[in-house]
Design an enzyme around this catalytic site. Structure first.
Site, PDB file in Angstrom:
ATOM      1  N   GLU A   1      44.861 113.712  63.685  1.00  0.00           N
ATOM      2  CA  GLU A   1      44.291 114.299  64.887  1.00  0.00           C
ATOM      3  C   GLU A   1      42.883 114.790  64.561  1.00  0.00           C
ATOM      4  OE1 GLU A   1      45.249 117.996  67.944  1.00  0.00           O
ATOM      5  OE2 GLU A   1      45.542 118.234  65.784  1.00  0.00           O
TER       6      GLU A   1
ATOM      7  N   ASP B   1      48.100 117.108  61.644  1.00  0.00           N
ATOM      8  CA  ASP B   1      47.525 118.064  62.568  1.00  0.00           C
ATOM      9  C   ASP B   1      46.144 118.497  62.073  1.00  0.00           C
ATOM     10  OD1 ASP B   1      47.980 119.930  64.894  1.00  0.00           O
ATOM     11  OD2 ASP B   1      47.715 121.431  63.323  1.00  0.00           O
TER      12      ASP B   1
END
Length: 545
Positions: free
Chosen positions: A273, A202
């Site tokens: 990401e 993330d």
């Protein structure tokens, strides 16, 4: 260095949002045993692995992306033994298991932060990003939170501000402190030892901040006549050039440490990401050299634009700068409106949905498929009183947040709760009646369904080495048709997509001749001499002579 089969390189990764996949105990929230019971669906689809969004201990202010214990399972999802059972079942079905690691920040309830905020001289005092107020009491600089407002929160215990790029309950870790890096790497090793095959990272470009805390330069309000898929026009976060609050050069050194750890375990991988002003450049930078991320994705194909010149431009620029890097292409995930609605509007053409999946499966890179995309699910309409997403609640009504793509998976059309659970408790997000007709059991029984088309496509793709491993060469830009050639070990496959709702024709460039049209299960196009003729949203795959 351990052996790596590179299964991920060109592989298909199926993203599971645990809260919404399957509820095994009837409490209205999906869980690990529910996922385990439904893994055969993923294996039959033709995926190579799964990515599980966070299931760690968390107060759930941001639904698991605020971790309070990196090394345990949140009880609503199950136990560590449930996770071990999930991994064993996945591996038995031939599926790799990737988990979502939220390394840039924790929950404010994490013991590290509880200790850090207690005083300015405790052992973890500088494990987070603390700074004094300016002379007038305002925050140290102009950095903004993605969720709205200042990225700095005043703390009365230390009489200082702490940094939070997201919610104020998600304080940012201080990666400039080597002890923080060591502690984070220890949590990564914990799950590797439990048998996970990799990680989705993330906000992988958010780990480091500018140590001098320099303010970001402004770029002004976005032009409403030139929408930017990377900028939410209702959020002032996009009005800055984010030079100092993320994507710092030190990030690359930490990613090398992280990669060195994963390289000690066989057949592991990472996909990062990337949320950046120039996402494609960061993907190229973060995946180059074979010593950082294995794969990365950004948001260039997660916006509304999908016309042929736009997609051609994305692929052209990426091909020009990527070097040895490797992308992972996603058209939907848990953070954006589902592609059926984003590209197709309130009544998407089924041919468009098949084209979108065929395009995704034909690009150079790996495929990340979000749960429900194989069913062609549209975005759910969640009323304000049922919203759970703090982002949507803050930005309402111009931006409704992310709940519409997170509603429960429809398994059974006739079941009151669509087969999500036992029906004993109301699901955490309301069921979408618009998705009932698209339930898995209904599509299983229909040979012409989106689910059956997705299965045929993904299994066919495995038989085409050029689509899995090949290089990509773009044909000239065309107003309606995106076309490129994938080539691997002398085999060339032409991939062409009419990205419009009107019929189209494409004249093949001189020197290209079709040897055999390939049956991917997604059609709507045919060669007529040296010209390709397309129905609206038509697709053609062909082997070149």
């Amino acid at each position: 260095m351990a052996q790596n089969s590179n299964w991920w390189r060109g592989g298909v990764i199926y993203q599971i949002y645990p809260r919404s996949f399957a509820d095994s105990n009837g409490d209205g929230i999906g869980d690990l045993p529910g996922i385990t019971a439904r893994l055969e669906h993923v294996a039959r689809l033709g995926a190579d692995g799964i990515w599980l969004s966070p299931f760690f201990r968390s107060p759930m202010k941001d639904f698991g992306y605020d971790v309070s214990d990196y090394c345990d399972v949140e009880p609503m999802f199950g136990t560590l033994d449930d996770f071990r059972a999930l991994v064993a079942r996945a591996h038995a079905l031939g599926l790799k298991v990737m988990i979502d690691q939220v390394l840039s920040h924790t929950s404010d309830q994490h013991p590290w932060f509880v200790e850090s905020r207690a005083s300015r001289d405790n052992p973890k005092a500088d494990w987070y990003v603390w700074a004094d107020a300016q002379d007038d009491g305002t925050p140290p600089n102009n950095w903004l939170s993605i969720f709205g407002g200042s990225a700095w929160q005043w703390d009365t215990r230390r009489c200082q501000y702490f940094l939070h790029n997201f919610l104020s309950s998600q304080p940012d870790l201080n990666f400039h402190n080597p002890a923080v890096q060591d502690a984070i790497l220890a949590t990564v090793r914990f799950w590797l030892d439990l048998g996970v095959d990799g990680y989705r990272l993330d906000t992988a470009n958010f780990y480091f901040h500018d140590a001098e805390l320099r303010s970001n330069p402004g770029r002004g309000a976005p032009d409403p006549n030139k929408p930017d898929p990377a900028v939410n026009p209702f959020n002032p976060y996009g009005w800055q050039r984010h030079l100092y609050d993320k994507s710092r050069p030190e990030n690359l050194v930490f990613l090398q440490r992280l990669r060195a750890l994963l390289d000690q375990y066989p057949d592991t991988t990472m996909v990062g990401e990337i949320g950046d002003d120039d996402g494609l450049a960061r993907v190229a930078e973060y995946t180059a050299g074979g010593d950082k991320l294995h794969m990365a994705y950004c948001f260039d194909l997660l916006g509304e634009r999908h016309d042929a010149p736009f997609v051609h431009g994305v692929l052209e620029r990426f091909g020009r700068i990527v070097g040895s890097g490797w992308p992972c292409w996603a058209l939907s995930n848990h953070d954006v409106t589902r592609v059926a609605t984003r590209w197709g509007g309130p009544e998407p053409d089924p041919a468009l949905l098949r084209l979108a999946l065929a395009l995704q499966a034909s690009l150079r890179g790996s495929v990340c498929l979000y749960q429900g995309e194989e069913l062609g699910l549209p975005e759910a309409d969640v009323p304000f009183e049922d919203l759970q997403d703090p982002y949507g609640i803050t930005m309402w009504p111009q931006y409704k947040g992310r709940d519409g793509c997170r509603t429960p998976m429809p398994w059974s059309a006739e079941a009151p709760d669509l087969g999500f659970g036992s029906g004993a408790a109301r699901p955490w997000l309301p069921l979408s009646e618009a998705q009932r007709a698209l339930a898995v059991d209904r599509q299983e029984a229909d040979p012409g369904s989106m689910l059956q088309a997705a299965r045929r496509l993904l299994h066919w793709r495995r038989t085409q080495p050029a689509l899995v491993h090949g290089e990509l060469m773009l044909l000239p830009v065309h107003e309606q048709v995106l076309a490129f050639v994938r080539e691997h070990q002398g085999e060339r496959v032409l991939c062409a997509f009419n990205l419009s709702a009107q019929p189209a024709e494409l004249a093949l460039p001189a020197g290209l001749a079709l040897a055999q049209q390939l049956d991917s299960g997604i059609g709507g196009a045919q060669p007529v001499g040296a010209t390709l003729q397309f129905a609206p949203w038509g697709v053609l795959h062909a082997r070149l002579a």
